[in-house]
Each structure stands twice: as C-alpha cells, then as structure tokens.
Design a protein around this motif. Structure first.
Motif, PDB file in Angstrom:
ATOM      1  N   ASP A 145       1.049   6.065  19.904  1.00 47.78           N
ATOM      2  CA  ASP A 145       0.614   4.559  20.343  1.00 47.78           C
ATOM      3  C   ASP A 145      -0.658   5.322  20.966  1.00 47.78           C
ATOM      4  O   ASP A 145      -0.184   4.679  21.733  1.00 47.78           O
ATOM      5  N   ARG A 179       0.770  -1.233   0.560  1.00 43.00           N
ATOM      6  CA  ARG A 179       0.256  -0.387  -0.116  1.00 43.00           C
ATOM      7  C   ARG A 179       0.537   1.085   0.196  1.00 43.00           C
ATOM      8  O   ARG A 179       0.743   1.806  -0.845  1.00 43.00           O
ATOM      9  N   THR A 236       1.951  14.291  13.217  1.00 44.33           N
ATOM     10  CA  THR A 236       0.704  15.245  13.676  1.00 44.33           C
ATOM     11  C   THR A 236       1.099  15.406  15.019  1.00 44.33           C
ATOM     12  O   THR A 236       1.648  14.453  15.776  1.00 44.33           O
ATOM     13  N   ASN A 296       2.956  12.503   7.518  1.00 40.66           N
ATOM     14  CA  ASN A 296       1.834  12.869   8.651  1.00 40.66           C
ATOM     15  C   ASN A 296       3.510  13.164   9.789  1.00 40.66           C
ATOM     16  O   ASN A 296       4.301  11.974  10.318  1.00 40.66           O
ATOM     17  N   PRO A 308      -3.859   3.273  22.215  1.00 43.73           N
ATOM     18  CA  PRO A 308      -4.098   2.227  22.495  1.00 43.73           C
ATOM     19  C   PRO A 308      -2.866   2.131  24.361  1.00 43.73           C
ATOM     20  O   PRO A 308      -3.799   1.769  25.253  1.00 43.73           O
ATOM     21  N   ARG A 361       1.228   0.233  11.779  1.00 45.30           N
ATOM     22  CA  ARG A 361       0.458   1.289  12.910  1.00 45.30           C
ATOM     23  C   ARG A 361       0.517   2.816  12.711  1.00 45.30           C
ATOM     24  O   ARG A 361       1.206   2.835  13.766  1.00 45.30           O
ATOM     25  N   GLY A 362       0.927   2.716  11.415  1.00 48.05           N
ATOM     26  CA  GLY A 362       1.273   4.470  10.167  1.00 48.05           C
ATOM     27  C   GLY A 362       2.234   4.650  11.398  1.00 48.05           C
ATOM     28  O   GLY A 362       2.405   5.775  11.103  1.00 48.05           O
ATOM     29  N   GLY A 421       1.623   9.701  15.535  1.00 51.79           N
ATOM     30  CA  GLY A 421       2.948  10.607  16.636  1.00 51.79           C
ATOM     31  C   GLY A 421       2.471   9.002  17.605  1.00 51.79           C
ATOM     32  O   GLY A 421       2.901   7.924  17.433  1.00 51.79           O
ATOM     33  N   ALA A 436       3.701   5.047  14.196  1.00 55.42           N
ATOM     34  CA  ALA A 436       3.232   5.066  15.378  1.00 55.42           C
ATOM     35  C   ALA A 436       3.886   4.583  16.718  1.00 55.42           C
ATOM     36  O   ALA A 436       4.543   3.371  16.282  1.00 55.42           O
TER      37      ALA A 436
HETATM   38  N1  COA Z   1      -2.205   5.072  17.073  1.00 57.26           N
HETATM   39  C1  COA Z   1      -2.317   3.384  16.686  1.00 57.26           C
HETATM   40  N2  COA Z   1      -2.790   2.788  15.880  1.00 57.26           N
HETATM   41  C2  COA Z   1      -2.617   3.899  15.184  1.00 57.26           C
HETATM   42  C3  COA Z   1      -2.357   5.353  15.188  1.00 57.26           C
HETATM   43  C4  COA Z   1      -1.964   5.656  16.654  1.00 57.26           C
HETATM   44  N3  COA Z   1      -1.460   7.004  16.356  1.00 57.26           N
HETATM   45  N4  COA Z   1      -2.125   6.081  13.770  1.00 57.26           N
HETATM   46  C5  COA Z   1      -2.090   4.312  12.698  1.00 57.26           C
HETATM   47  N5  COA Z   1      -3.287   3.078  13.629  1.00 57.26           N
HETATM   48  C6  COA Z   1      -2.970   2.287  13.033  1.00 57.26           C
HETATM   49  C7  COA Z   1      -4.730   2.876  12.096  1.00 57.26           C
HETATM   50  O1  COA Z   1      -5.674   2.431  13.292  1.00 57.26           O
HETATM   51  C8  COA Z   1      -4.321   1.914  11.250  1.00 57.26           C
HETATM   52  O2  COA Z   1      -4.457  -0.212  12.152  1.00 57.26           O
HETATM   53  P1  COA Z   1      -5.120  -1.171  10.974  1.00 57.26           P
HETATM   54  O3  COA Z   1      -4.387  -1.354   9.938  1.00 57.26           O
HETATM   55  O4  COA Z   1      -4.705  -2.276  11.973  1.00 57.26           O
HETATM   56  O5  COA Z   1      -6.543  -0.684  10.914  1.00 57.26           O
HETATM   57  C9  COA Z   1      -2.609   1.359  10.899  1.00 57.26           C
HETATM   58  O6  COA Z   1      -2.272   1.743  11.990  1.00 57.26           O
HETATM   59  C10 COA Z   1      -2.429   2.015   9.840  1.00 57.26           C
HETATM   60  O7  COA Z   1      -3.147   3.148   9.613  1.00 57.26           O
HETATM   61  P2  COA Z   1      -3.868   3.799   8.336  1.00 57.26           P
HETATM   62  O8  COA Z   1      -4.816   4.809   8.993  1.00 57.26           O
HETATM   63  O9  COA Z   1      -4.683   2.528   8.168  1.00 57.26           O
HETATM   64  O10 COA Z   1      -2.329   4.000   7.787  1.00 57.26           O
HETATM   65  P3  COA Z   1      -2.411   5.594   6.444  1.00 57.26           P
HETATM   66  O11 COA Z   1      -0.753   5.704   6.232  1.00 57.26           O
HETATM   67  O12 COA Z   1      -4.088   5.851   5.378  1.00 57.26           O
HETATM   68  O13 COA Z   1      -1.927   7.087   7.931  1.00 57.26           O
HETATM   69  C11 COA Z   1      -1.979   8.049   9.761  1.00 57.26           C
HETATM   70  C12 COA Z   1      -1.761   6.801   8.586  1.00 57.26           C
HETATM   71  C13 COA Z   1      -1.152   7.867  10.803  1.00 57.26           C
HETATM   72  C14 COA Z   1      -1.846   9.808   8.800  1.00 57.26           C
HETATM   73  C15 COA Z   1      -3.637   7.920  10.195  1.00 57.26           C
HETATM   74  O14 COA Z   1      -3.390   6.190  11.258  1.00 57.26           O
HETATM   75  C16 COA Z   1      -3.782   8.965  11.152  1.00 57.26           C
HETATM   76  O15 COA Z   1      -4.507  10.015  10.629  1.00 57.26           O
HETATM   77  N6  COA Z   1      -3.406   8.529  12.671  1.00 57.26           N
HETATM   78  C17 COA Z   1      -3.764   9.841  13.782  1.00 57.26           C
HETATM   79  C18 COA Z   1      -2.683  10.539  14.016  1.00 57.26           C
HETATM   80  C19 COA Z   1      -2.797  11.265  15.236  1.00 57.26           C
HETATM   81  O16 COA Z   1      -4.011  12.015  15.235  1.00 57.26           O
HETATM   82  N7  COA Z   1      -2.152  11.228  16.346  1.00 57.26           N
HETATM   83  C20 COA Z   1      -1.996  11.538  17.871  1.00 57.26           C
HETATM   84  C21 COA Z   1      -0.694  11.700  17.712  1.00 57.26           C
HETATM   85  S1  COA Z   1      -0.977  12.150  19.655  1.00 57.26           S
END
Ligand code: COA
Length: 526
Positions: free
Chosen positions: A147, A47, A184, A182, A149, A111-112, A145, A114
């Motif tokens: 993780d 992906r 964030t 990202n 949970p 996990r993005g 950012g 994280a």
């Molecule tokens: N904590 C835990 N899990 C996370 C995560 C986080 N901060 N960010 C992403 N993941 C997980 C997703 O749940 C997903 O899990 P799954 O495939 O088992 O469903 C996996 O990582 C991939 O994430 P996805 O959103 O499909 O990837 P993406 O490349 O399209 O987007 C991000 C990546 C980071 C842009 C998006 O996941 C996102 O916006 N995450 C939250 C960011 C945020 O607000 N963080 C706050 C930090 S304080």
C-alpha cells in the motif's frame, strides 16, 4: 472417567440476562464480519465480477473439499483502525484433498489488494501457523503489492514475508502460489519463493516493475504480457510451473499439487458428544466479569461425553486442572474458577503442565483471571516466585497449547494462562471477554493515587474536578481498549468466536497440532 454434572438453570433470570448480553456482543461481531466479507464495497466487487473474476472467498470455496469446514483466522483484523476491516486479505485453514492447508487469499477489491501493516501481520500469522503445525501453505495471489502511501510502515518489515515463505520450503512444508492477476515488485517474490506455481492465462501479471516504470527506468516500451504474462513465464522465464485456462482451472491444478502431499493428512478421531447442549454456553458468563462462574459448566459442554478427570481438586481450588478429550483428542485443561490466582494455584499449574509434557498431551487454557493475588500476606508468601514458576512452565512447555479467553484476562494472569505472547498454537476469544493490564477502574484509580501523591510532594492542592474528569476519560479509554473486537482488530487473537462453536473450533485445531515433544526431565512436585 467421571462425568460432569450441571447446576445451570436456563430458566433463571441471571442466565437469561447473560444470554441477552452475549447475543448483543454476537450482533456486533456479525456486523464486523459483514464488513470484512464485503471487501472493498459493492462498486469494487461488481467491477471485479464484471471482469469475470472470482472474489477471494469464492476462490477458497472452490479450492477446498466440498462441505468441508473452513476455519477463518483473524477475520476482523484492522477493526477500529483507519484500515478496512479484514485488512485486504482472507486467511484460514481449509481441507484440500483431505489435507488441512493454510490458505492466504488477497482481496483485490480492497485498494487493489494492496498490503497494509495489518495485512502484513495477518499474513505473517498465517505463515507462523503453517510452520508450527506443519501445514502446506497455498497463496491465492492478486495484489497491487505494498500500500504505497503506507510504505514506511511495511517496506522493511515486509521482507519477512518472503523470508518465511522460503523457510517453510526449507522445512519441507510445501508452498503453492496461484496467481490470478497482478503480482508486482515484492508480490512477484510470492510465486518466486514458492515450491509450485500456477498462473492464469491472460490474467497473471508478474513482474518486478510494470510497463510504466520500465519505460521510466530504461526507456523500453513493452506490454504486460511480454513483460510478465502467464505464457511468457511458462515458456521463457520458467517462473510458472503450470498455466491455467481460467480461475477454476487454476484451482483444479492447485488441488492436483496438494494431492501429492499425502503424508500431510491428519489422523481422524471421533469422540462422543457432550451430555449438555452448546446453546447453554451463551448464558453462563455474566456481562459483568466480576460475577464468577464455574468453568466445569463450560467443560461439561465441550468435552467428549462431558467426561473430566479432575487433577488435585482439593488443592489450589481457584484453578481447575484435569484430563478429558475433544473430538477424540486427549487434552489437559487449565481453567480459572474464581478470577484470582494464588501461590497454590500457580504451583498446581506448573506441576500439571509438567505432567502433560511427560505424556505429550496438548493443553487447553480457559482464561478467566484477574491476575495473581496482591497484598503483603501474599508477597511474603512468595506470590511473585510462584507466579514466575507457572509462567516458566507455560513458556517452556513443549506440548501444543490452545487458549480460549472466556471472560477476564488481566495482569500477569494473561501470561500464566498462556496469553498471546506465550505463543499458544491458536488463541480465540469469546465476544464477552476482556483483556488489559488491569481493570479500567483500577487503572484510573492507580493513576489518580500517583497524581495525588505527586501533587502533595510538591505542596500543591490536588484538583478534584480535574481528577474526576481524568478518571472518567481513562476508564472509558481502557474499557474500549479491553474489548474483544478491539483486541482482535489488532491481531491479539486468531478470531472472536461464538461460544457455541468452541468445541468445533478446538476440535479442528487439535486435529492440526499433533502432540509436540515430551519433556526432557521428570515432574517436580510443588
Ligand atoms: N497502494 C495503494 N493503493 C493502491 C495500490 C497500491 N499499491 N494499488 C491500487 N491501489 C488503489 C488504487 O489507487 C485505487 O484506488 P481508488 O479506487 O480509490 O482510486 C484502488 O486501489 C483500485 O485500483 P485500480 O487501479 O482501480 O484497480 P485495478 O483492479 O484496475 O488494478 C492494480 C489493480 C493493482 C493492477 C493497479 O492498481 C496497479 O497497478 N497498482 C500499482 C501496483 C504497483 O506497482 N505496486 C508496487 C508495489 S511495490
């Protein structure tokens, strides 16, 4: 300088058995490394590529000088835990424009990208290496950012990452952030705290809160680009110093930033190859750590020209000390000969460490110790006092230390021989090596004696069957917890290495560490 000779018989059965056992450990290591390199698995890797993005190792490869070595650090972090092996980040030392730099690259396929508790420890260790060795730090950023949970484990300690980043800058150690995607919330402070920032057009997203959270918090409806895109940060907020057209362009710009740090280049040195081949290193240590081996056989295969000037060979002979060089860098070596350390060995070590400090010579510790000698004769002879002397010398030494655990590292011997808590600049482990407070049988035996005495004191009959079960379980648990991969998973070293790479790894580290400071007072004769 005297040249070491070798008594090794590579055709002998002991050598062949040792080699076989070492190769099995190396296969396990390779499987753990494959897991780490696989990132988040095929689905997420595909992906990511389909989005036209590069993986962290691909980014690193384009960043560093062509055909230059990359010393990956803590590659199997989180092995044996619930978190993915590698901890969603790649760290290491690479040469950029001729300058060794610490590189930290998030893995967005895990996990993005994280950050979990192991990612945090691994990133902090990379920052510590940058600080102690004065190496520029390059962050290749793309992370979701914290993780979420696991936030309770990382939110509060995680602040240290930002503190350390700006402290590097305060120490005039350059920091560069290249943002690929990202970043964030907390992640936004990585570019925020860096000296130079490069954002990839239409890809970088740097904001304190993304559009959904902004909508919830203030009711504003806004898109990613307006809120935190590269163009906005380059023209409006001023957070982006450079806008890159794509990922490759971003890495080119990062190399341009590093080119300005000319005074960070190391002096190059060369040294003659050892007289004996590195391949032999596989068959020297036995899988049974109780079988002793002569560390001079190791030194003959890692020191320049196999030259070794041994210091005080006739005194405290269970610890070998002396001078040599690795890739042209002069070093002092402390290597255990027969596992146990006695008073004479401890005193010799302290004197030798002071000598190294008086000449500003880095020290290499080859650990293979079961600790300081116990028993009434040795207690009366002051073994605690002498062990403390050695530990004091190690703790307060001002020259760089490099530690390799090549076998056993038990008890306070781990401390005296510069274990992780004594902050060697780098610590690597051979796949056969083990470390714990004591051996599994000894630990289970001590527990058994204590339990037996407690039962007797209460007038109870000791349950022998239960004792056998307890001993078996404890031995098994301690055995598992002493293994190199387990310890590396918990970041108690900077990586498990193939013994054949020892000279290369030490040479790379010595090129980075400098000489440290020289001692403040004269050498005590012990
Ligand atoms: N904590 C835990 N899990 C996370 C995560 C986080 N901060 N960010 C992403 N993941 C997980 C997703 O749940 C997903 O899990 P799954 O495939 O088992 O469903 C996996 O990582 C991939 O994430 P996805 O959103 O499909 O990837 P993406 O490349 O399209 O987007 C991000 C990546 C980071 C842009 C998006 O996941 C996102 O916006 N995450 C939250 C960011 C945020 O607000 N963080 C706050 C930090 S304080």
């Amino acid at each position: 300088m005297p040249v070491l000779t070798s008594n090794l018989d590579p055709r002998g059965s002991a050598y062949q058995e040792n080699r076989q056992a070492m190769l099995e450990r190396l296969t396990e290591l390779e499987s753990a490394l494959r897991q780490a390199r696989g990132g988040g698995g095929e689905k997420y890797v595909a992906r990511h590529h389909a989005r036209g993005k590069l993986l962290p190792r691909e980014r690193i490869e384009l960043l560093v000088d062509r055909d230059s070595p990359f010393l990956e650090l803590c590659p199997v972090a989180a092995w044996g835990t619930d978190y993915p092996v590698g901890a969603s980040v790649v760290t290491g030392i690479g040469v950029v424009e001729g300058i060794p730099c610490v590189i930290v690259a998030n893995d967005p396929t895990v996990r993005g990208g994280a950050v979990n508790p192991f990612s945090l420890k691994k990133t902090q260790r990379a920052g510590q290496i940058a600080r102690e060795n004065r190496l520029p730090l390059i962050n290749l950023v793309e992370s979701g950012g914290a993780d979420l949970p696991q936030q309770a484990e990382i939110f509060i300690p995680g602040g240290a990452a930002f503190r350390d980043l700006t402290r590097l800058s305060a120490a005039a150690i350059p920091t560069v952030a290249v943002v690929f995607g990202n970043a964030t919330a907390g992640g936004a402070y990585v570019p925020g705290m860096s000296d130079y920032t490069i954002f990839v057009r239409d890809r970088a997203k740097v904001f304190l809160a993304g559009p959904p959270l902004v909508k919830m918090a203030t009711g504003e409806t806004v898109d990613d680009e307006t809120l935190g895109g590269a163009a906005m940060h380059a023209t409006r907020s001023g957070l982006a110093d450079f806008v890159a057209e794509d990922e490759r362009d971003a890495l080119r710009l990062a190399r341009g930033c590093i080119r300005n740090f000319r005074n960070f280049g190391p002096g190059r040195t060369y040294g003659p190859e050892p007289k004996f081949g590195a391949d032999d290193l596989l068959g020297i240590p036995s899988a049974d750590l109780r079988v002793p081996f002569d560390p001079r056989e190791i030194l003959a295969r890692i020191l320049d020209g196999s030259e070794f000037d041994e210091f005080k060979p006739a005194y405290g002979a269970a610890l070998c000390t002396g001078w040599g060089a690795i890739h042209g860098h002069r070093v002092g070596v402390l290597a255990n000969v027969r596992g146990v350390l006695f008073s004479a060995e401890a005193q010799k070590a302290a004197q030798f460490i002071q000598l190294a400090n008086s000449s500003g010579t880095p020290l290499v510790f080859l650990q293979n110790t079961t600790g300081y000698m116990v028993g009434s004769e040795y207690e009366q002879g002051g073994i605690i006092k002498h062990g403390a002397l050695m530990i004091n010398a190690v703790a307060n030494s001002r020259v760089p230390h490099l530690t390799i655990n090549i076998g056993a590292s038990y008890g306070a011997g781990n401390y005296g021989m510069c274990g992780r808590a004594f902050e060697p600049r780098f610590l690597f482990t051979w796949p056969n090596a083990k470390s714990a407070v004591m051996g599994p049988q000894q630990l289970a035996g001590v527990l058994s004696i204590v339990a037996r005495q407690a039962a007797e004191a209460k007038g109870q009959v000791y349950d022998e069957e239960q004792d056998r079960t307890m001993r078996f379980m404890v031995e098994h648990k301690v055995e598992q917890e002493s293994a190199a991969l387990f310890l590396s998973g918990r970041l108690y070293d900077d990586g498990v290495i193939d013994p054949r790479d020892t000279r290369t790894v030490l040479g790379m580290c010595l090129a980075l560490v400098g000489t440290g400071e020289t001692a403040q007072f004269g050498v005590f004769r012990h």
